[in-house]
Scaffold this active site. Structure first.
Site, short mmCIF file in Angstrom:
data_model
loop_
_atom_site.label_atom_id
_atom_site.label_comp_id
_atom_site.label_asym_id
_atom_site.label_seq_id
_atom_site.Cartn_x
_atom_site.Cartn_y
_atom_site.Cartn_z
N TYR A 37 29.93 55.83 52.22
CA TYR A 37 29.18 55.72 50.73
C TYR A 37 30.33 54.71 49.76
CZ TYR A 37 26.23 55.13 46.62
OH TYR A 37 25.31 54.39 45.79
N LYS A 92 2.80 58.85 64.28
CA LYS A 92 2.63 57.57 64.39
C LYS A 92 4.43 57.61 65.09
CE LYS A 92 1.21 53.82 66.86
NZ LYS A 92 -0.90 53.74 67.27
N ALA A 195 -12.45 45.75 65.63
CA ALA A 195 -11.13 45.19 65.93
C ALA A 195 -10.64 45.34 66.96
CB ALA A 195 -10.07 46.80 64.62
N ASN A 287 -13.65 58.04 71.27
CA ASN A 287 -12.85 59.61 71.01
C ASN A 287 -13.30 60.46 70.03
OD1 ASN A 287 -10.84 60.85 73.69
ND2 ASN A 287 -9.05 58.74 72.75
#
Length: 751
Positions: A37, A92, A195, A287
């Protein structure tokens, strides 16, 4: 405990969630903090101000992806809102890190209006190296992705659209290969027009499917030009409207070669499957319940039927984790401005090619030792296959370079080594040896050549140009094993009872007759492929050998020791393990051969282990270990390593630092060496550790492997007159390949 309870506890347990921030630089001292820093941070800020691309040099931006969602189409949960989508986005991030070593910030935006969403994401461009859009409802997802791709100068990728397209595209390439069909002739029916379905249909067209042969069905029936003209279709689904009569899914499946399900479970029955063309392909990817069950689809027909689903409990799982981590890895490393069609096609073709290769033992074990090999029940690699990283990623990076969207040149020859390093230090180190071996492959005799693992290893060695394998055993049996495994190669096979049998009997008899072996006994011994391989090497008919896969280590070592013996400059052989940790590698000896070595043996083992370290491009620093530090305990046990270290230091031929006796922590902790024992010959931690006896060596390497998290290569046999390595009975194919590569490099260095 129910699965719900289990999942909630998993996410709730401290610390909550699945991700955290970790520092990559030392922050333990005042100096560290002043660099991290203020005031030190000002200098990289100034460099980036002058040249914005320096953000990739001085910050983590080049390995940072934003996973961004508004929570409008989360898995099968629908529009649950931005906050409720956060567990999925964190998940994810886990997959990005686990499979491709990519860091992630998940960003949940409470913005359903596309304009506002686009503005918010575009404003974050300085933060990220790429953007993964996630769980955004159609048709907004098409608009958002296109606008961000056009506006941003970093890769933008909507996995819900393209991930399934790429993975199922790879499966399609392999399915038509097996069935002898042509892409351009396929009639393809889609169940679903969202999609994923539209993106998949577009991708199949990019691969070579005729757009005129694609029939898409939504909840109201076939997408026809009549419905498009009536304003019944949005601009994106209108793209696949056909000038055909109205009908439902059953009508659309009649005569179809391929069914692609991206809709809901249970909408396809056996009658519909029977109405399809000969040898049909069914990708039922809804699914958790597919449009038709795997077994039901297979049972519907008597001809060849290839079925894939989104589930892991059936063959051919279409799992997006095979795509997005590796596509982003290649895009980030090439510093691509976008992920284009060429990169997606390269990923699909690389995945298809990988499914045709021999499957590693570790992958087979992860799936209950299933006999995984290219065929109708294996047209897609498994998600846990580590090879996806260094097969798909280079293909994506190359496509980025070739298509002109890369802003950084990559040396594709060395790139694989960089990727191997992401899987672990031992992969990086082993790649050094593999690369050396490929420069000048040598003939390596594989005793126990009829064993399935040996045949698979021989295929790998030949296919990758690592060595010239020679399998010792019965030709018919070896060829039968290769055929059963689906391995298309003709290995060199030598039978112990073959044409050289009498010559080999004479050689063995001459070598051992003064050890009490008669010619008749020599003939009996040569039935053993271990003895036969040893004679091959001793005669110069092979450059090295591997054995021990089906025998105990001491028994397997007996024949090579009797016939090949130790090198001219060595009186003893020894077993050395390479132990790889996150940031360091150590070579540990002796863990397999010498039970209670004296100082002469310890000194020789140290020299041989140091020589091995240099083959891995590691400059050796050796420590002879004990429970004493430099004479703190004085008895015969501590004197042996102390005298061995002194002998080595006095030897002018020893050109590496060596010291001892010392305790293990003294040898590997820099502060102890430089502060407490500043007089030591070692000014850096040791990387060659020599244990006082076999018992200590074996215990140490197993503890470091099991509790210390070390990845191991070996044992590698050193001190032999010719390259010989003895496998362990539970070794996998990769272990055999690794040791064959080490034997090849050993042979390259023979005078």
């Amino acid at each position: 405990m129910t699965q719900k309870d289990d999942a909630l506890e998993y996410h709730r347990s401290a610390p909550p969630g699945k991700i955290e921030i970790a520092t990559t630089k030392s922050t333990t001292t005042q100096r560290d903090l002043s660099l991290a820093y203020s005031p030190g941070v000002a200098w990289p800020c100034g460099e980036i101000e002058e040249n914005p691309d320096d953000a990739y040099t001085y910050t983590a931006r080049g390995n940072l992806v934003g996973v961004v969602s508004n929570g409008t189409a989360v898995l099968g949960l629908g529009d649950i809102g931005a906050a409720a989508s956060k567990p999925v986005m964190e998940g994810k991030g886990v997959l990005f890190k686990r499979f491709a070593d990519i860091d992630v910030f998940d960003v949940e935006l409470d913005l359903e209006e596309p304009d506002a969403f686009v503005e918010a994401v575009a404003a974050m461009e300085p933060t990220f190296g790429g953007i993964n859009l996630e769980d955004i409802a159609a048709p907004d997802c098409f608009t958002i992705e296109k606008r961000l791709r056009d506006r941003m100068n970093i890769p933008v990728f909507h996995d819900d659209q393209h991930g399934t397209a790429i993975i199922s595209g790879a499966a399609l390439l392999n399915a038509i290969e097996l069935l002898g069909k042509d892409l351009a002739d396929l009639e393809v029916t889609f169940a679903g027009a969202g999609a994923a379905a539209i993106a998949t249909a577009r991708f199949y067209v990019s691969l070579g499917v005729s757009r005129e042969n694609v029939t898409m069905v939504d909840v109201d029936g076939i997408l026809t030009t009549a419905r498009a003209e009536a304003g019944d279709l949005d601009p994106y689904s209108r793209e696949f409207a056909r000038d055909v009569p109205d009908g439902d899914l059953a009508d659309a499946m009649i005569g179809a070669d391929v069914f692609v399900g991206l809709s809901v479970g249970g909408i396809v029955d056996k009658v519909m499957v029977r109405s399809m063309a000969d040898d049909p392909i069914l990708f039922a990817m809804a699914n958790p319940d597919p449009e038709i069950g795997y077994e039901e689809a297979k049972a519907a027909r008597e001809d060849d039927v290839i079925v894939a689903t989104g589930r892991s409990d059936f063959p051919n799982q279409v799992n997006n984790v095979l795509g997005f981590p590796f596509i982003f890895r290649g895009a980030l490393d090439a510093r691509a401005s976008k992920i284009n069609e060429e990169m997606k096609i390269a990923a699909a073709r690389a995945l298809a090619d990988l499914a045709r290769q021999d499957v590693p033992d570790a992958v087979r074990k992860a799936y209950g030792d299933q006999p995984l090999q290219f065929g109708p029940e294996y047209v897609i690699p498994k998600p846990v296959d580590p090879r996806v990283l260094f097969e798909v990623v280079p293909a994506v990076a190359k496509a980025a370079i070739d298509s002109g969207v890369a802003r950084r040149e990559i040396d594709l020859e060395t790139y694989r080594e960089e990727l191997e390093a992401r899987l672990g230090k031992e992969r990086e180190m082993m790649q050094v040896i593999l690369n050396k071996a490929k420069r000048d492959p040598k003939r390596i005799a594989l005793a126990e050549g009829t064993d399935e693992k040996m045949v698979r290893a021989a295929y790998r060695l030949e296919e990758e140009g690592i060595a010239e394998p020679v399998l010792i055993g019965d030709t018919d049996k070896i060829e039968r094993v290769a055929t059963d495994l689906g391995l298309e190669f003709s290995p060199e096979v030598v039978e112990p009872a073959g044409e050289d049998h009498e010559t080999y009997v004479d050689h063995l008899h001459r070598a051992r007759r003064r050890k009490g072996i008669t010619r008749s006994e020599a003939e009996d011994l040569l039935v053993d492929s271990n003895y036969y391989a040893s004679v091959m090497v001793d005669r110069g008919d092979a450059d090295g050998m591997l054995t021990g896969l089906t025998d105990h280590y001491p028994s397997a070592l007996q024949a090579p020791l009797q016939l090949i013996g130790t090198a001219d400059d060595a009186d003893y052989a020894a077993g050395v393990y390479m132990l790889a940790f996150r940031n360091r590698v150590v070579f540990l000896a002796d863990a397999t051969v010498n039970q209670d070595p004296d100082e002469a043996v310890l000194a020789e083992v140290t020299k041989q282990a140091a020589k091995l370290a240099r083959r891995f491009n590691v400059e050796p620093r050796a420590a002879l270990l004990s429970y004493s530090d430099f004479g703190s305990v004085d008895n015969e046990g501590t004197r042996k390593p102390r005298r061995a270290a002194r002998t080595l230091r006095d030897d002018p031929a020893v050109d590496f630092p060596v010291d001892g006796e010392m305790q293990a922590d003294t040898a590997v902790v820099e502060e102890l060496l430089t502060d407490t024992y500043e007089f030591s010959e070692l000014d850096e931690p040791a990387n060659v550790l020599v244990l006082p006896n076999l018992e200590a060596g074996n215990i140490t390497y197993k503890l470091l492997q099991r509790l210390g998290g070390a990845e191991t290569i070996g044992p590698m046999l050193v001190g032999m007159d010719e390259p010989v390595h003895v496998l362990q009975r539970d070794d996998e194919v990769q272990d055999i390949v690794n040791l064959a590569a080490v034997a090849t490099v050993d042979a390259q260095e023979e005078p």
